[in-house]
Write an enzyme that holds these catalytic residues in place. Sequence first.
Site, PDB file in Angstrom:
ATOM      1  N   ASP A  79       0.833  -1.252  -0.054  1.00 14.39           N
ATOM      2  CA  ASP A  79      -0.003   0.009   0.013  1.00 14.39           C
ATOM      3  C   ASP A  79       0.832   1.300  -0.048  1.00 14.39           C
ATOM      4  O   ASP A  79       1.797   1.421   0.562  1.00 14.39           O
ATOM      5  CB  ASP A  79      -0.906   0.125   1.182  1.00 14.39           C
ATOM      6  CG  ASP A  79      -1.986   0.868   1.428  1.00 14.39           C
ATOM      7  OD1 ASP A  79      -2.848   0.946   0.469  1.00 14.39           O
ATOM      8  OD2 ASP A  79      -2.124   1.621   2.371  1.00 14.39           O
TER       9      ASP A  79
ATOM     10  N   GLU B 111       1.780  -0.239  -5.162  1.00 12.02           N
ATOM     11  CA  GLU B 111       0.964   1.034  -5.179  1.00 12.02           C
ATOM     12  C   GLU B 111       1.672   2.298  -5.401  1.00 12.02           C
ATOM     13  O   GLU B 111       2.058   2.949  -4.374  1.00 12.02           O
ATOM     14  CB  GLU B 111      -0.239   1.199  -4.440  1.00 12.02           C
ATOM     15  CG  GLU B 111      -1.130   2.384  -4.918  1.00 12.02           C
ATOM     16  CD  GLU B 111      -2.173   2.767  -3.680  1.00 12.02           C
ATOM     17  OE1 GLU B 111      -2.967   3.589  -3.847  1.00 12.02           O
ATOM     18  OE2 GLU B 111      -1.608   2.513  -2.408  1.00 12.02           O
TER      19      GLU B 111
HETATM   20  C1  GLC Z   1      -4.068   3.133  -0.435  1.00 11.38           C
HETATM   21  C2  GLC Z   1      -5.422   2.256  -0.506  1.00 11.38           C
HETATM   22  C3  GLC Z   1      -6.494   3.316  -0.094  1.00 11.38           C
HETATM   23  C4  GLC Z   1      -6.381   3.502   1.443  1.00 11.38           C
HETATM   24  C5  GLC Z   1      -4.906   4.383   1.398  1.00 11.38           C
HETATM   25  C6  GLC Z   1      -4.622   4.370   3.140  1.00 11.38           C
HETATM   26  O1  GLC Z   1      -4.158   4.282  -1.373  1.00 11.38           O
HETATM   27  O2  GLC Z   1      -5.397   2.015  -1.899  1.00 11.38           O
HETATM   28  O3  GLC Z   1      -7.659   2.452  -0.263  1.00 11.38           O
HETATM   29  O4  GLC Z   1      -7.314   4.223   1.904  1.00 11.38           O
HETATM   30  O5  GLC Z   1      -4.058   3.435   0.984  1.00 11.38           O
HETATM   31  O6  GLC Z   1      -4.298   3.362   3.503  1.00 11.38           O
END
Ligand code: GLC
Length: 546
Positions: free
Chosen positions: A205, A248
């Site tokens: 993440d 990500e």
């Molecule tokens: C990432 C996730 C999202 C979440 C954020 C905070 O961007 O994809 O859904 O709210 O992290 O953890």
Amino acid sequence: MELTRTADLWWKTAIVYCLDVETFSDGNGDGHGDFRGLAQRVDYLDRLGVTCLWLMPFYPSPDRDDGYDITDFYTVDPRLGTLGDFVEFMRTARDRGIRVIADLVVNHTSDQHPWFQSARTGPDSPYHDWYVWQDKPPPDAEKGIVFPDKETSLWTYDRKARKYYLHRFYKHQPDLNVANPAVRDEIARIMGFWLELGLSGFRVDGVPFLLETGGSDDAELLPDPHDYLADLRAFLGRRCGDAVMLGEVNLPYSETMRFFGDGDGVADELTMCFDFIGMQRMYLALARGDAGPLAEALRERPLPPRDGHWATFVRNHDELTLDKLTDDERQEVFDAFGPDKDMQLYDRGLRRRVPSMMGGDQRRIRQLYSLLYSLPGCPVLFYGEEIGMAEDLSAEGRLAVRTPMQWDSGPNGGFSTADPADLPGPIPDGEFGPSHVNVRDQERDPDSLLAWMRKLIDRYRECPELAWGEYTILDTAEPSVLAHRCDIEGTVVVLHNFADHDVKPELELDVTELEDVVTGERITLADNKKVTVELEPYGCRWLRVV
Ligand code: GLC
């Protein structure tokens, strides 16, 4: 090409399917999806052709960010089952040959996590330095807020600690201090724990935020955060040689490339990065009926290291972000696919799913998924896409696209036998609700979207050239057509028409015969090596060189 190679670097031809256990299938009738319910659906996922599941966070959580706010990294949220249920599910998935990865959310914890509660008591707490504190917020405290609808600063004052703490996301998600070796050890322990229970890796993440150490006093003295990511990858490799980190990273291509690491096996970092840029340019192309923006992105897209890979997607669990388009381009996509303010989020994205954005036009929906499986990269599906589920705008923010899975046309769409008031979200009604869109009906209909998805997934697995090959964007002199070829011990040529009218692009290829991978039709090329391919409105063709 030899399939043994695809089994070795399995992620290159994987079909990743992202789901939230909470909204997938309720096995005990309490209104929440759970691991027992999920285990019962493993055969469905297997029939679809899924080879790897990505589980969104299933850890204990006060659920203020749909589980991305964690209070214990080492167990399962009791609403979703027990560790025992998790292991039973893992075993069932493994039996069907499906790998499982899970969200690794270690940029922050919930503010309810015992570590943070202890950290707040002051510097004597062993956990105080696990978070990032300052006496005064820095001058740029308002820069880079991720959720501008809820937050005004990256720093919030904590009365107990009498200091400000850093939070890249919501204020109830204090950032962990990854510069602290004890935190680093703990993150490795968390990974080690879940690998031991059978995971094949992690979806990491918010990677750039995780590596960010700018809020620390001694930021300049700290080692390069990318060395840390390489350390994590090496640890992963030692514990489980073929496990992956799918990251990500929503940054321009040149900056994203850094997150793959050196690719020399010594300082590798992420195995796969999501192609956020390609995704955004694809929606611009769709809005314009002009393949140009996507072709341009694919030409620009750097090659990942040899064993690395791009992960492609057309929808994920967050807002469909369009933040890397210019303001005018973003407006074009908004006008085409989400003109109402209520369909937009954070001024940068859309909270709709594909079928409603495409106005229910099956030709456009099917073309989009043909793109997903045939563009170079590992396709990542979000649950419900395979049957064409849409959003429910009555749900708050990003939850609009996280409604319960639609299994049949019965009560609660077959998701749960509980009282509708006990479900995690609304069940959409109308043309995309379960009475019209559900698994059961589509499994029996050879013309359904689900049948189309299965066919595409089959063909994608039959054409490893798409994922492994070197790709080239071909010229066709037809602006609405994207044509690309992938070459590696074999060649596949794919065409997509972005226009709402027939087109007949001409290709020049150094081959004599092509076979349509979907219909089996053979096309012989003229002596001048030219061929005209007919494409219907929003049509697609996958052609293998014979
Ligand atoms: C990432 C996730 C999202 C979440 C954020 C905070 O961007 O994809 O859904 O709210 O992290 O953890």
